[in-house]
Write an enzyme that holds these catalytic residues in place. Structure first.
Site, PDB file in Angstrom:
ATOM      1  N   THR A  65       8.396  73.217   1.400  1.00 22.39           N
ATOM      2  CA  THR A  65       7.213  74.069   1.266  1.00 22.39           C
ATOM      3  C   THR A  65       6.825  74.181  -0.208  1.00 22.39           C
ATOM      4  O   THR A  65       7.329  73.431  -1.053  1.00 22.39           O
ATOM      5  CB  THR A  65       7.449  75.433   1.956  1.00 22.39           C
ATOM      6  N   LYS A  69       5.788  69.718  -1.982  1.00 19.34           N
ATOM      7  CA  LYS A  69       5.407  68.726  -0.965  1.00 19.34           C
ATOM      8  C   LYS A  69       4.969  67.385  -1.555  1.00 19.34           C
ATOM      9  O   LYS A  69       5.257  66.325  -0.991  1.00 19.34           O
ATOM     10  CB  LYS A  69       4.312  69.291  -0.061  1.00 19.34           C
ATOM     11  N   SER A 126      -5.817  72.340  -3.916  1.00 17.45           N
ATOM     12  CA  SER A 126      -5.703  70.873  -3.914  1.00 17.45           C
ATOM     13  C   SER A 126      -4.251  70.400  -3.850  1.00 17.45           C
ATOM     14  O   SER A 126      -3.947  69.270  -4.205  1.00 17.45           O
ATOM     15  CB  SER A 126      -6.360  70.302  -5.181  1.00 17.45           C
ATOM     16  N   SER A 129      -0.435  70.962   0.926  1.00 15.66           N
ATOM     17  CA  SER A 129      -0.970  71.447   2.207  1.00 15.66           C
ATOM     18  C   SER A 129      -2.444  71.100   2.340  1.00 15.66           C
ATOM     19  O   SER A 129      -2.905  70.678   3.411  1.00 15.66           O
ATOM     20  CB  SER A 129      -0.786  72.964   2.329  1.00 15.66           C
ATOM     21  N   LEU A 208      -3.448  79.995   5.138  1.00 18.70           N
ATOM     22  CA  LEU A 208      -2.176  79.363   5.497  1.00 18.70           C
ATOM     23  C   LEU A 208      -0.990  80.311   5.346  1.00 18.70           C
ATOM     24  O   LEU A 208       0.065  80.084   5.940  1.00 18.70           O
ATOM     25  CB  LEU A 208      -1.927  78.108   4.645  1.00 18.70           C
ATOM     26  N   TYR A 210       1.225  83.663   6.028  1.00 17.71           N
ATOM     27  CA  TYR A 210       1.432  84.342   7.312  1.00 17.71           C
ATOM     28  C   TYR A 210       2.320  85.566   7.121  1.00 17.71           C
ATOM     29  O   TYR A 210       2.997  85.726   6.108  1.00 17.71           O
ATOM     30  CB  TYR A 210       2.065  83.385   8.330  1.00 17.71           C
ATOM     31  N   GLY A 230      -1.511  81.860   9.034  1.00 17.01           N
ATOM     32  CA  GLY A 230      -0.824  80.586   9.226  1.00 17.01           C
ATOM     33  C   GLY A 230       0.347  80.609  10.185  1.00 17.01           C
ATOM     34  O   GLY A 230       1.111  79.644  10.255  1.00 17.01           O
TER      35      GLY A 230
END
Length: 263
Positions: A65, A69, A126, A129, A208, A210, A230
């Site tokens: 995460t 990524k 950007s 994700s 995104l 949550y 999310g």
């Protein structure tokens, strides 16, 4: 019974519900899997080498995460699926002594949408994700625009065929997606008045993040437009990842049911 270790790399990581939902699946499906899996949260220092950490910890698989990524994409021995297109990996699996990278964010996001008839989308941010979402939305035929405060990473989106901006475009969008980390700092990703303008003409505000009502979602709620956090994306991408961790023994739909029951 054999024990296998899994985990999620991130910084920060204490907010993650991934250990809760993955451990529920490992417990539920241990007989079919033939091993007991244990899934840990792993706080990774920003300068860490992901592959070295993965191997040092003796992991069989891991999720990745914020903010790793894109870096995870670079350290894999092999990349499969849509991860090849989006330049970001959120799932690592040890397959025949090779570290293989996948991206389940892309499909996980699309599966989480309650309706699928949107024509266009504005993605804020950007990072990894955002890249995954842009790839999937383009694949599904949507027009995609990306707004980021700097030029960092925008060349990727331009090559993908997205419209890219560093200043808010004067357009209307069906989907407004917050793929920045602003919500984790309890901040808005964009000037409040500009965001209000997008929300008033949009069909769905999607964050995104949550687990709490973010400033982004709070503003959408105040304006009485549909909004979504999310959570469902997290569960779908996790279920898709679990299918990879199980070497396809457990279909993602079965994993989703278990994960949804505990979160």
């Amino acid at each position: 019974m054999k024990l296998k270790s899994f985990g999620v790399f991130g910084n920060p990581i204490k907010h993650s519900k991934s250990p809760l939902i993955h451990n529920a699946c490992f417990l539920t499906f241990q007989k079919k899997l033939g091993f007991l899996g244990h899934y840990h949260p792993i706080l990774l220092p920003l300068e860490s080498h992901i592959k070295n950490e993965f191997l040092h910890l003796g992991l069989s698989g891991a999720n990745v995460t914020l903010p790793f990524k894109e870096r995870a994409f670079q350290i894999c021995d092999k990349i499969k699926g849509i991860a090849l297109e989006c330049g970001a990996v959120n799932t690592l699996v040890l397959e025949n002594d090779e570290l293989v990278g996948y991206n389940t964010d892309a499909l996980g996001f699309y599966l989480s949408l309650k309706q699928k008839n949107y024509q266009n989308a504005l993605i804020l941010g950007s990072g990894g994700s955002a890249k995954a979402l842009a790839c999937e939305l383009k694949k599904q035929g949507l027009e995609v625009s990306v707004l980021n405060r700097s030029a960092r990473g925008l060349d990727f989106f331009q090559r993908l065929g997205c419209d890219c901006f560093m200043e808010p475009p004067k357009s209307a969008f069906d989907l407004i997606i917050n793929a920045t980390s602003a919500s984790l700092n309890n901040e808005l990703p964009l000037n409040k008045e500009v965001l209000k303008g997008y929300f008033k003409e949009g069909q769905l505000a999607y964050d995104l993040a949550y687990g709490f009502l973010t400033p982004f979602l709070s503003l959408a709620k105040e304006l009485e437009i549909p909004f979504q956090d999310g959570k469902d994306m997290l569960i779908y991408q996790a279920a898709l990842s679990f299918e990879k961790f199980s070497a396809s023994q457990i279909p993602y739909s079965k994993a989703f049911e278990v994960m949804r029951s505990v979160f």
